[in-house]
Write a protein that holds these residues in place. Structure first.
Motif, PDB file in Angstrom:
ATOM      1  N   SER A 103      -1.769   7.165   7.931  1.00 40.76           N
ATOM      2  CA  SER A 103      -2.596   8.373   7.885  1.00 40.76           C
ATOM      3  C   SER A 103      -1.930   9.518   8.632  1.00 40.76           C
ATOM      4  O   SER A 103      -2.164  10.683   8.330  1.00 40.76           O
ATOM      5  CB  SER A 103      -4.009   8.102   8.413  1.00 40.76           C
ATOM      6  OG  SER A 103      -3.954   7.686   9.739  1.00 40.76           O
TER       7      SER A 103
ATOM      8  N   ILE B 243      -3.629   3.618  -1.296  1.00 46.94           N
ATOM      9  CA  ILE B 243      -4.082   2.862  -2.455  1.00 46.94           C
ATOM     10  C   ILE B 243      -3.194   1.628  -2.586  1.00 46.94           C
ATOM     11  O   ILE B 243      -2.054   1.625  -2.114  1.00 46.94           O
ATOM     12  CB  ILE B 243      -4.012   3.686  -3.767  1.00 46.94           C
ATOM     13  CG1 ILE B 243      -2.552   4.067  -4.084  1.00 46.94           C
ATOM     14  CG2 ILE B 243      -4.880   4.930  -3.683  1.00 46.94           C
ATOM     15  CD1 ILE B 243      -2.363   4.499  -5.521  1.00 46.94           C
TER      16      ILE B 243
ATOM     17  N   THR C  55      -8.526   0.898  -4.919  1.00 45.17           N
ATOM     18  CA  THR C  55      -8.702   2.231  -4.348  1.00 45.17           C
ATOM     19  C   THR C  55     -10.107   2.314  -3.762  1.00 45.17           C
ATOM     20  O   THR C  55     -10.927   1.423  -3.974  1.00 45.17           O
ATOM     21  CB  THR C  55      -8.571   3.350  -5.416  1.00 45.17           C
ATOM     22  OG1 THR C  55      -9.684   3.238  -6.304  1.00 45.17           O
ATOM     23  CG2 THR C  55      -7.283   3.233  -6.199  1.00 45.17           C
ATOM     24  N   ARG C  56     -10.365   3.417  -3.068  1.00 43.74           N
ATOM     25  CA  ARG C  56     -11.668   3.566  -2.436  1.00 43.74           C
ATOM     26  C   ARG C  56     -12.787   3.560  -3.484  1.00 43.74           C
ATOM     27  O   ARG C  56     -13.874   3.065  -3.242  1.00 43.74           O
ATOM     28  CB  ARG C  56     -11.722   4.864  -1.628  1.00 43.74           C
ATOM     29  CG  ARG C  56     -13.043   5.017  -0.889  1.00 43.74           C
ATOM     30  CD  ARG C  56     -12.937   5.938   0.269  1.00 43.74           C
ATOM     31  NE  ARG C  56     -12.555   7.293  -0.136  1.00 43.74           N
ATOM     32  CZ  ARG C  56     -12.594   8.342   0.676  1.00 43.74           C
ATOM     33  NH1 ARG C  56     -13.002   8.196   1.924  1.00 43.74           N
ATOM     34  NH2 ARG C  56     -12.241   9.524   0.269  1.00 43.74           N
ATOM     35  N   ASN C  57     -12.474   4.101  -4.677  1.00 43.71           N
ATOM     36  CA  ASN C  57     -13.522   4.250  -5.683  1.00 43.71           C
ATOM     37  C   ASN C  57     -13.553   3.128  -6.716  1.00 43.71           C
ATOM     38  O   ASN C  57     -14.416   3.118  -7.584  1.00 43.71           O
ATOM     39  CB  ASN C  57     -13.366   5.583  -6.408  1.00 43.71           C
ATOM     40  CG  ASN C  57     -13.427   6.748  -5.427  1.00 43.71           C
ATOM     41  OD1 ASN C  57     -14.230   6.725  -4.496  1.00 43.71           O
ATOM     42  ND2 ASN C  57     -12.544   7.719  -5.596  1.00 43.71           N
TER      43      ASN C  57
ATOM     44  N   ALA D 225      -2.091   7.844   0.047  1.00 45.21           N
ATOM     45  CA  ALA D 225      -2.795   8.662  -0.940  1.00 45.21           C
ATOM     46  C   ALA D 225      -2.039   9.973  -1.157  1.00 45.21           C
ATOM     47  O   ALA D 225      -2.023  10.517  -2.262  1.00 45.21           O
ATOM     48  CB  ALA D 225      -4.217   8.929  -0.457  1.00 45.21           C
TER      49      ALA D 225
ATOM     50  N   THR E 298       0.854  -1.185   0.000  1.00 49.79           N
ATOM     51  CA  THR E 298       0.000   0.000   0.000  1.00 49.79           C
ATOM     52  C   THR E 298       0.892   1.238   0.000  1.00 49.79           C
ATOM     53  O   THR E 298       1.901   1.264   0.699  1.00 49.79           O
ATOM     54  CB  THR E 298      -0.858   0.013   1.290  1.00 49.79           C
ATOM     55  OG1 THR E 298      -1.544  -1.237   1.387  1.00 49.79           O
ATOM     56  CG2 THR E 298      -1.865   1.135   1.277  1.00 49.79           C
TER      57      THR E 298
ATOM     58  N   THR F 135      -6.701  -3.262   2.924  1.00 49.30           N
ATOM     59  CA  THR F 135      -8.087  -2.891   2.654  1.00 49.30           C
ATOM     60  C   THR F 135      -8.590  -1.790   3.591  1.00 49.30           C
ATOM     61  O   THR F 135      -9.313  -0.890   3.161  1.00 49.30           O
ATOM     62  CB  THR F 135      -8.985  -4.150   2.756  1.00 49.30           C
ATOM     63  OG1 THR F 135      -8.614  -5.030   1.688  1.00 49.30           O
ATOM     64  CG2 THR F 135     -10.446  -3.807   2.659  1.00 49.30           C
TER      65      THR F 135
ATOM     66  N   ILE G 166      -7.347   1.492   2.384  1.00 54.10           N
ATOM     67  CA  ILE G 166      -7.994   1.822   1.114  1.00 54.10           C
ATOM     68  C   ILE G 166      -9.421   2.319   1.357  1.00 54.10           C
ATOM     69  O   ILE G 166      -9.849   3.327   0.806  1.00 54.10           O
ATOM     70  CB  ILE G 166      -7.960   0.595   0.172  1.00 54.10           C
ATOM     71  CG1 ILE G 166      -6.512   0.333  -0.271  1.00 54.10           C
ATOM     72  CG2 ILE G 166      -8.870   0.795  -1.035  1.00 54.10           C
ATOM     73  CD1 ILE G 166      -6.258  -1.044  -0.832  1.00 54.10           C
ATOM     74  N   LYS G 167     -10.143   1.612   2.241  1.00 54.04           N
ATOM     75  CA  LYS G 167     -11.519   2.015   2.570  1.00 54.04           C
ATOM     76  C   LYS G 167     -11.573   3.419   3.172  1.00 54.04           C
ATOM     77  O   LYS G 167     -12.485   4.191   2.910  1.00 54.04           O
ATOM     78  CB  LYS G 167     -12.126   1.038   3.577  1.00 54.04           C
ATOM     79  CG  LYS G 167     -12.823  -0.145   2.937  1.00 54.04           C
ATOM     80  CD  LYS G 167     -13.547  -0.932   4.018  1.00 54.04           C
ATOM     81  CE  LYS G 167     -14.479  -1.969   3.425  1.00 54.04           C
ATOM     82  NZ  LYS G 167     -15.062  -2.822   4.477  1.00 54.04           N
ATOM     83  N   LEU G 168     -10.575   3.741   3.990  1.00 55.82           N
ATOM     84  CA  LEU G 168     -10.527   5.062   4.625  1.00 55.82           C
ATOM     85  C   LEU G 168     -10.052   6.142   3.658  1.00 55.82           C
ATOM     86  O   LEU G 168     -10.115   7.337   3.962  1.00 55.82           O
ATOM     87  CB  LEU G 168      -9.577   5.041   5.834  1.00 55.82           C
ATOM     88  CG  LEU G 168     -10.051   4.275   7.058  1.00 55.82           C
ATOM     89  CD1 LEU G 168      -8.916   4.113   8.057  1.00 55.82           C
ATOM     90  CD2 LEU G 168     -11.230   5.004   7.720  1.00 55.82           C
ATOM     91  N   GLY G 169      -9.524   5.708   2.513  1.00 53.82           N
ATOM     92  CA  GLY G 169      -9.035   6.666   1.524  1.00 53.82           C
ATOM     93  C   GLY G 169      -7.654   7.215   1.840  1.00 53.82           C
ATOM     94  O   GLY G 169      -7.202   8.157   1.196  1.00 53.82           O
TER      95      GLY G 169
END
Lengths: 362, 212
Positions: free
Chosen positions: A182, A206, A288-290, A96, A93, A197, A200-203
């Protein structure tokens, strides 16, 4: 059989499934073993307990039996493995923030698609331009001698990044990875699920690559005992390997992923939501989150000869990876001796011979 | 990121000479009262004490403080990070003294007997911590010395083996006798200002390249 009451150590991770399911499905008792599983907090503690005989056997990172036998990791104690328990299952990972920095530096759009090929390409291009990647990057792994560390170095090199000069590697416990990412303490990490994951979910991160995309046959966790324990309890060790192989076989059937996730999610085991575990066990992941969830081929395996045979070519790759970590050149004689002593293919083949005849109730 | 012996060896020497006077001790403890209590006793015994929180900030604190010894709970999740310091960076390996709240003395004694991490404190008893840290430092230094000696022995063995192999190669390919082969290696080493084992390794490598 020698000893039948066993204390076994594991860390609460997705790939501790073979131990938890062997207990749940009764495979230990069908082999005449009474097993107590103990959840531990660090590999160092697992090794200490094995060394003093407080535990009979343990889940272990694939490189650690050899590195502990060699004495380069904490202490010197002869350990061995006669059974591989899982292959792959890791993710790399990146934050971002780093991703956006590189995109901006290369004058690409903020929503540039983060496919595996694109991420590698962006890093390759960014690494060539010092004004874009001007600072040393910090990446975290879960242990100095882990498949994760070897994998990360391979991936960095494939992206044109020098893992010694351009990257600082640190060790962070899995549960602190997302938090450290983060907070900007690290720029990326290599770890097992669900820690990719979650970021990634938290943004905040990636997926740069899934482990199997970098190293298709990466040994991950093994069943580990001390050399001394094996010599004293060869029949018990054999029975334990058969029980765990049955659990690995059961886990390899896709239909069983949901049940495995439900069992493992219990507080006494992983204490993580079962839907998250099921995605990790079945390799359904998003980059990615999206982006959409996709099936990652060969994401995590529990059962095939490549996975369960601890020896062979993959053992040599582990040893070479560790030498690379240590900045040492490989002494071919030591490499050969260590491979034979710690990665016991012979024990696996002994298990395999009797495995097929030892029918268990599903 | 790799373990290379360079200037850290020099730092280690200076550390060992000053260690007996005053160590910089880092206490990692999630129980603040206990940390203060033990810290006061250690400071009273003449040590420099830094109290650190477990978790995310620990690594940075270690880099800032550069402790001579770290005291930590055997059950701490940070132990893998501590043990990896010497592998992943050029940091001098730092001895780690451990205490255990949960485990009885049997566990500790067995651990010490097995050479686990030779540096174990049971329940933290301030009056006992100082001698244990002294003992731990002594053991750590002895262990480091032993490991280094072992590495050196292995290196010497490896070198001797490659010299013997290279001689054998010369005997087989050039019809030299043993003494002539030895002389040949020595002369080559002197000409090129290399050690005999380096010359031997070069000969073996090129022979391998030829045959491969």
């Amino acid at each position: 059989m020698n000893k039948t009451d066993l204390d076994i150590a594991y860390l609460p991770l997705v790939d501790s499934a073979p131990f938890i399911l062997a207990e749940h499905l009764g495979y230990f008792s069908q082999m005449g073993l009474k097993v107590t599983l103990h959840k531990e907090v660090s590999w160092a503690l697992v090794r200490d307990k094995l060394a003093i005989g407080a535990r009979d056997a343990a889940q272990m990172l694939a490189p650690l039996p050899a590195m502990t036998t060699l004495g380069v990791s904490g202490m010197r104690v002869p350990l061995l493995t006669g059974l591989g328990l899982s292959k792959n299952g890791n993710g790399i990972t990146i934050s971002a923030v780093l991703w956006q920095q590189m995109l901006a530096g290369l004058q690409l759009a903020e929503d540039y698609p983060a496919s595996a090929a694109n991420v590698t390409d962006v890093i390759v291009r960014a690494a060539r331009q010092t004004e874009i990647l001007s600072r040393q990057l910090t990446f975290a792994v879960v242990h100095g001698f882990s498949t994760h560390a070897i994998l990360l170095r391979r991936w960095l090199r494939s992206a044109g990044v020098d893992p010694d000069a351009q990257v600082k590697m640190i060790v962070v416990p899995p549960s602190q990875m997302v938090d450290s990412l983060s907070a900007g303490v690290i720029d990326g990490y290599c770890v097992g699920e669900p820690w990719s994951t979650l970021a990634i979910k938290l943004g905040v991160g990636i997926a740069a690559a899934w482990g199997a995309e970098v190293w298709a046959e990466a040994p991950e966790k093994v069943l580990c005992v001390t050399e001394q324990w094996h010599e004293q309890n060869p029949a018990t060790h054999h029975a334990l390997r058969i029980a765990l192989m049955h659990a690995c076989g059961w886990l390899s059937r896709p239909d069983n992923a949901l049940e495995a996730a439900q069992v493992m999610s219990a507080k006494q085991y992983l204490d993580i939501e079962d839907s998250v575990l099921e995605r990790a066990l079945s390799g359904h992941l998003a980059r990615t989150r999206n982006s959409a969830v996709e099936q990652v081929p060969n994401f995590l395996s529990f059962f095939d000869n490549q996975t369960n045979d601890p020896g062979g070519d993959s053992a040599l790759q582990i040893l070479d990876g560790c030498n690379d970590l240590l900045g040492r050149s490989v002494d071919p004689v030591q490499r050969h001796m260590l491979a034979r002593r710690c990665f016991r293919s012979d024990l696996f083949h002994h298990t395999l011979q009797e495995f097929d005849d030892s029918a268990v109730d599903p | 990121m790799s373990l290379r012996k360079t200037d850290s060896d020099l730092r280690f020497e200076s550390m060992t000479t000053q260690a007996s006077k005053s160590y910089r001790v880092m206490l990692v403890d999630e129980v603040p009262d206990r940390a203060r209590w033990v810290g006061d006793a250690l400071a009273h015994a003449g040590m420099q004490v830094a109290i650190a929180e477990a978790g995310r900030t620990l690594l940075k604190r270690i880099a800032d403080v550069e402790p001579d010894v770290i005291v930590i709970d055997i059950e701490s999740p940070d132990r893998d990070m501590l043990e990896s310091l010497s592998v992943l960076s050029t940091h001098q390996p730092t001895p780690i003294v451990m205490f255990s709240e949960k485990r009885g003395t049997d566990f500790i004694n067995a651990a010490i007997a097995a050479g686990v991490t030779a540096y174990m404190v049971g329940e933290i008893d301030p009056s006992k911590v100082k001698p244990i840290i002294d003992a731990a430092m002594a053991q750590f230094q002895a262990f480091q010395g032993m490991r280094q000696a072992l590495d050196e022995t292995q290196e010497q063995l490896r070198q001797r083996r490659s010299i013997e192999k290279a001689k054998l190669l010369l005997i087989q390919s050039h019809g030299f006798d043993e003494a002539r082969a030895h002389q040949f290696l020595r002369e080559l080493a002197m000409q090129r200002r290399l050690s005999m084992s380096e010359v031997a390794a070069g000969i073996l490598e090129s022979a391998q390249a030829d045959s491969g």
